[in-house]
Motif scaffolding. Sequence first.
Motif, PDB file in Angstrom:
ATOM      1  N   PRO A 248       0.805  -1.221   0.000  1.00  0.00           N
ATOM      2  CA  PRO A 248       0.000   0.000   0.000  1.00  0.00           C
ATOM      3  C   PRO A 248       0.841   1.276   0.000  1.00  0.00           C
ATOM      4  O   PRO A 248       0.352   2.330  -0.368  1.00  0.00           O
ATOM      5  CB  PRO A 248      -0.835  -0.115   1.278  1.00  0.00           C
ATOM      6  N   GLU A 249       2.112   1.189   0.400  1.00  0.00           N
ATOM      7  CA  GLU A 249       2.959   2.378   0.461  1.00  0.00           C
ATOM      8  C   GLU A 249       3.524   2.780  -0.904  1.00  0.00           C
ATOM      9  O   GLU A 249       4.144   3.820  -1.028  1.00  0.00           O
ATOM     10  CB  GLU A 249       4.108   2.156   1.460  1.00  0.00           C
ATOM     11  N   ARG A 250       3.307   1.972  -1.900  1.00  0.00           N
ATOM     12  CA  ARG A 250       3.832   2.302  -3.229  1.00  0.00           C
ATOM     13  C   ARG A 250       3.026   3.440  -3.840  1.00  0.00           C
ATOM     14  O   ARG A 250       1.800   3.404  -3.879  1.00  0.00           O
ATOM     15  CB  ARG A 250       3.789   1.088  -4.143  1.00  0.00           C
ATOM     16  N   THR A 251       3.745   4.414  -4.327  1.00  0.00           N
ATOM     17  CA  THR A 251       3.126   5.544  -5.012  1.00  0.00           C
ATOM     18  C   THR A 251       3.869   5.765  -6.314  1.00  0.00           C
ATOM     19  O   THR A 251       5.017   5.333  -6.477  1.00  0.00           O
ATOM     20  CB  THR A 251       3.204   6.832  -4.170  1.00  0.00           C
ATOM     21  N   ALA A 252       3.232   6.466  -7.226  1.00  0.00           N
ATOM     22  CA  ALA A 252       3.877   6.752  -8.503  1.00  0.00           C
ATOM     23  C   ALA A 252       5.164   7.537  -8.304  1.00  0.00           C
ATOM     24  O   ALA A 252       6.182   7.260  -8.937  1.00  0.00           O
ATOM     25  CB  ALA A 252       2.925   7.526  -9.410  1.00  0.00           C
ATOM     26  N   SER A 253       5.144   8.495  -7.404  1.00  0.00           N
ATOM     27  CA  SER A 253       6.338   9.318  -7.204  1.00  0.00           C
ATOM     28  C   SER A 253       7.501   8.509  -6.640  1.00  0.00           C
ATOM     29  O   SER A 253       8.652   8.791  -6.923  1.00  0.00           O
ATOM     30  CB  SER A 253       6.029  10.515  -6.305  1.00  0.00           C
ATOM     31  N   LYS A 254       7.203   7.474  -5.855  1.00  0.00           N
ATOM     32  CA  LYS A 254       8.265   6.625  -5.315  1.00  0.00           C
ATOM     33  C   LYS A 254       8.732   5.573  -6.325  1.00  0.00           C
ATOM     34  O   LYS A 254       9.906   5.237  -6.373  1.00  0.00           O
ATOM     35  CB  LYS A 254       7.790   5.918  -4.050  1.00  0.00           C
ATOM     36  N   GLU A 255       7.808   5.037  -7.097  1.00  0.00           N
ATOM     37  CA  GLU A 255       8.137   3.940  -7.995  1.00  0.00           C
ATOM     38  C   GLU A 255       8.696   4.389  -9.346  1.00  0.00           C
ATOM     39  O   GLU A 255       9.480   3.666  -9.951  1.00  0.00           O
ATOM     40  CB  GLU A 255       6.905   3.061  -8.219  1.00  0.00           C
ATOM     41  N   ALA A 256       8.309   5.554  -9.845  1.00  0.00           N
ATOM     42  CA  ALA A 256       8.758   5.988 -11.171  1.00  0.00           C
ATOM     43  C   ALA A 256      10.280   6.062 -11.294  1.00  0.00           C
ATOM     44  O   ALA A 256      10.832   5.558 -12.281  1.00  0.00           O
ATOM     45  CB  ALA A 256       8.121   7.319 -11.545  1.00  0.00           C
ATOM     46  N   PRO A 257      10.984   6.665 -10.350  1.00  0.00           N
ATOM     47  CA  PRO A 257      12.450   6.684 -10.488  1.00  0.00           C
ATOM     48  C   PRO A 257      13.071   5.280 -10.499  1.00  0.00           C
ATOM     49  O   PRO A 257      14.041   5.033 -11.215  1.00  0.00           O
ATOM     50  CB  PRO A 257      12.919   7.483  -9.270  1.00  0.00           C
ATOM     51  N   ARG A 258      12.492   4.365  -9.743  1.00  0.00           N
ATOM     52  CA  ARG A 258      12.988   2.980  -9.747  1.00  0.00           C
ATOM     53  C   ARG A 258      12.718   2.309 -11.087  1.00  0.00           C
ATOM     54  O   ARG A 258      13.434   1.396 -11.494  1.00  0.00           O
ATOM     55  CB  ARG A 258      12.317   2.178  -8.638  1.00  0.00           C
TER      56      ARG A 258
END
Length: 156
Positions: A59-69
């Motif tokens: 649930p903690e995954r967000t676009a802003s966190k995942e996009a750079p990865r």
Amino acid sequence: MGLDPSGAADGESGFISRDNNDPTAHNYCEATEKAGVPYAYTLNWNVVPWWSTNNPAFPERTASKEAPRAAPYLADFIGRLGEPPRVIVLSGKSAQHAWDRLSPRLDTDLLRGIEILRCPHPSPLSYNAVNRSDGRKNSEHIVETFRRAYESARNH
């Protein structure tokens, strides 16, 4: 380019496709047909291909966190294409914001000559909504963007 596959893609085929049995795929298919875009001119890819909003385990995954990865995987994907795309269409604000975060991490040579277009997302909530900037339906903007992308790709 969407941000997250629909439930049909997530639970059935595992891929986003205009042939999936869900309302977003239906709208996407309708828009590409209205724009006159042949199937062979489209390739769908999610900015964050592994992330699913339907996954309660993360649930903690967000676009802003995942996009750079996701940037190295997007770069690898583009690099593996026989020919780089001529146009990338960013469908929806989530994909657009994610692209803005990850594109600086991509090799500038990789993106050279690729036209980047933006349009609303073809989800049911967005597709039939009225665009605040001009009072027209988002579906009209999507069709126009897809038509422009096709014309640009075809004439390139």
